[in-house]
Write a protein that holds these residues in place. Structure first.
Motif, short mmCIF file in Angstrom:
data_model
loop_
_atom_site.label_atom_id
_atom_site.label_comp_id
_atom_site.label_asym_id
_atom_site.label_seq_id
_atom_site.Cartn_x
_atom_site.Cartn_y
_atom_site.Cartn_z
N SER A 79 50.85 42.17 41.70
CA SER A 79 49.53 42.53 41.16
C SER A 79 49.66 43.48 39.98
CB SER A 79 48.67 43.18 42.25
OG SER A 79 48.41 42.26 43.29
N GLN A 126 50.59 41.60 36.92
CA GLN A 126 49.46 40.80 36.47
C GLN A 126 48.40 41.64 35.78
OE1 GLN A 126 47.56 38.58 39.60
NE2 GLN A 126 45.97 37.75 38.26
N SER A 154 44.17 33.54 52.62
CA SER A 154 44.53 34.46 51.55
C SER A 154 44.75 33.71 50.23
CB SER A 154 45.78 35.26 51.93
OG SER A 154 45.52 36.12 53.01
N ILE A 155 45.40 32.55 50.31
CA ILE A 155 45.61 31.74 49.10
C ILE A 155 44.28 31.28 48.54
CG2 ILE A 155 46.55 29.56 48.23
CD1 ILE A 155 48.87 29.91 50.19
N TRP A 156 43.41 30.78 49.41
CA TRP A 156 42.09 30.30 48.97
C TRP A 156 41.27 31.43 48.37
CZ3 TRP A 156 37.27 31.78 51.02
CH2 TRP A 156 36.17 31.06 50.53
N SER A 194 42.32 34.29 47.15
CA SER A 194 42.92 34.81 45.93
C SER A 194 42.55 33.95 44.72
CB SER A 194 44.44 34.87 46.09
OG SER A 194 45.05 35.40 44.94
N LYS A 195 42.55 32.63 44.90
CA LYS A 195 42.18 31.73 43.81
C LYS A 195 40.69 31.80 43.53
CE LYS A 195 45.94 28.41 44.46
NZ LYS A 195 46.31 27.00 44.78
N ARG A 196 39.90 31.98 44.57
CA ARG A 196 38.45 32.03 44.43
C ARG A 196 37.99 33.27 43.70
NH1 ARG A 196 34.24 33.80 48.31
NH2 ARG A 196 32.28 32.77 47.77
N GLY A 197 38.63 34.43 44.03
CA GLY A 197 38.27 35.69 43.40
C GLY A 197 36.89 36.14 43.84
N HIS A 241 44.05 40.02 47.93
CA HIS A 241 44.65 39.04 48.82
C HIS A 241 46.10 38.75 48.44
CE1 HIS A 241 40.92 38.15 50.93
NE2 HIS A 241 40.32 38.17 49.76
N SER A 242 46.43 38.91 47.16
CA SER A 242 47.81 38.72 46.73
C SER A 242 48.75 39.69 47.45
CB SER A 242 47.91 38.92 45.21
OG SER A 242 49.26 38.95 44.78
#
Length: 205
Positions: free
Chosen positions: A103, A106, A158-160, A162-165, A171-172
């Motif tokens: 994070s 990023q 967590s993957i979902w 994280s992508k959704r924001g 979540h990362s």
């Protein structure tokens, strides 16, 4: 002979609760400890660790500390055999750092981004526990779920998310903390993978 060995899990919980409660009532403390990329440019690298000792609110703190206490207590004996009895503490602190690093890379140039909480290190503890006891029951909001099933649901969500924001939850850090917990445990105990697979193939139903 009386065993006066101090629980490092309990010590981490006590320190985290005390620092978090202080930060709730003192914004200056919160601002100094929270993970904030511009502060890194000023050399405040201690925030890689201190962000794990402050939380957004009481529920955030309570959930993390309950999880840490129960699963950390179950694992502490294994990790304390390393690094002169400090293995569990170092494992936990390493989880804080490893979980936030992606994070940071990023968002390192984003002064509007910040992160806080022990969730990354707590995820490391939880997923390390799953390596030892994949079929043990975890109570998620009072619903009994086998640990290995929870792991798949947790990673998927967590993957979902994280992508959704659209939320303030990192979540990362949960995902990277979980990965760190698994990898470090297997490095320390390479036979653990074989034992995990053997237990996984013997569900209690």
């Amino acid at each position: 002979m009386l065993n006066l060995s101090l629980s490092h899990t309990l010590l981490l919980v006590i320190i985290t609760v005390a620092v978090s409660l202080l930060a709730f009532s003192n914004q200056n403390v919160m601002n100094r400890l929270i993970f904030w990329p511009p502060a890194m440019q000023r050399g405040q690298y201690d925030r890689f660790i201190t962000h794990g000792f402050v939380h957004a609110d009481g529920m955030h703190l309570l959930f993390n500390m309950i999880t840490l206490f129960f699963f950390g207590s179950a694992l502490e004996k294994f990790y304390r055999q390393f690094f002169y009895d400090m293995g569990f503490v170092l494992f936990y602190i390493g989880g804080l750092i490893a979980a936030i690093l992606p994070s940071y890379f990023q968002h390192k140039n984003n002064p509007r981004w910040a992160s806080l909480g022990a969730s990354g290190a707590v995820s490391a503890v939880l997923f390390a526990f799953i390596l030892f006891a994949p079929w043990n029951i975890i109570y998620v909001f009072f619903v009994p779920v086998p640990a290995i099933i929870f792991a798949f649901l947790y990673v998927g969500y967590s993957i979902w998310a994280s992508k959704r924001g659209g939320s303030n939850i990192n979540h990362s850090a949960h995902l990277w903390g979980a990965a760190y917990g698994i990898v470090v445990t297997l490095i320390l105990d390479p036979q653990r993978l074989q034992a995990f697979i053997a237990r996984l193939m013997q569900p209690p139903f």
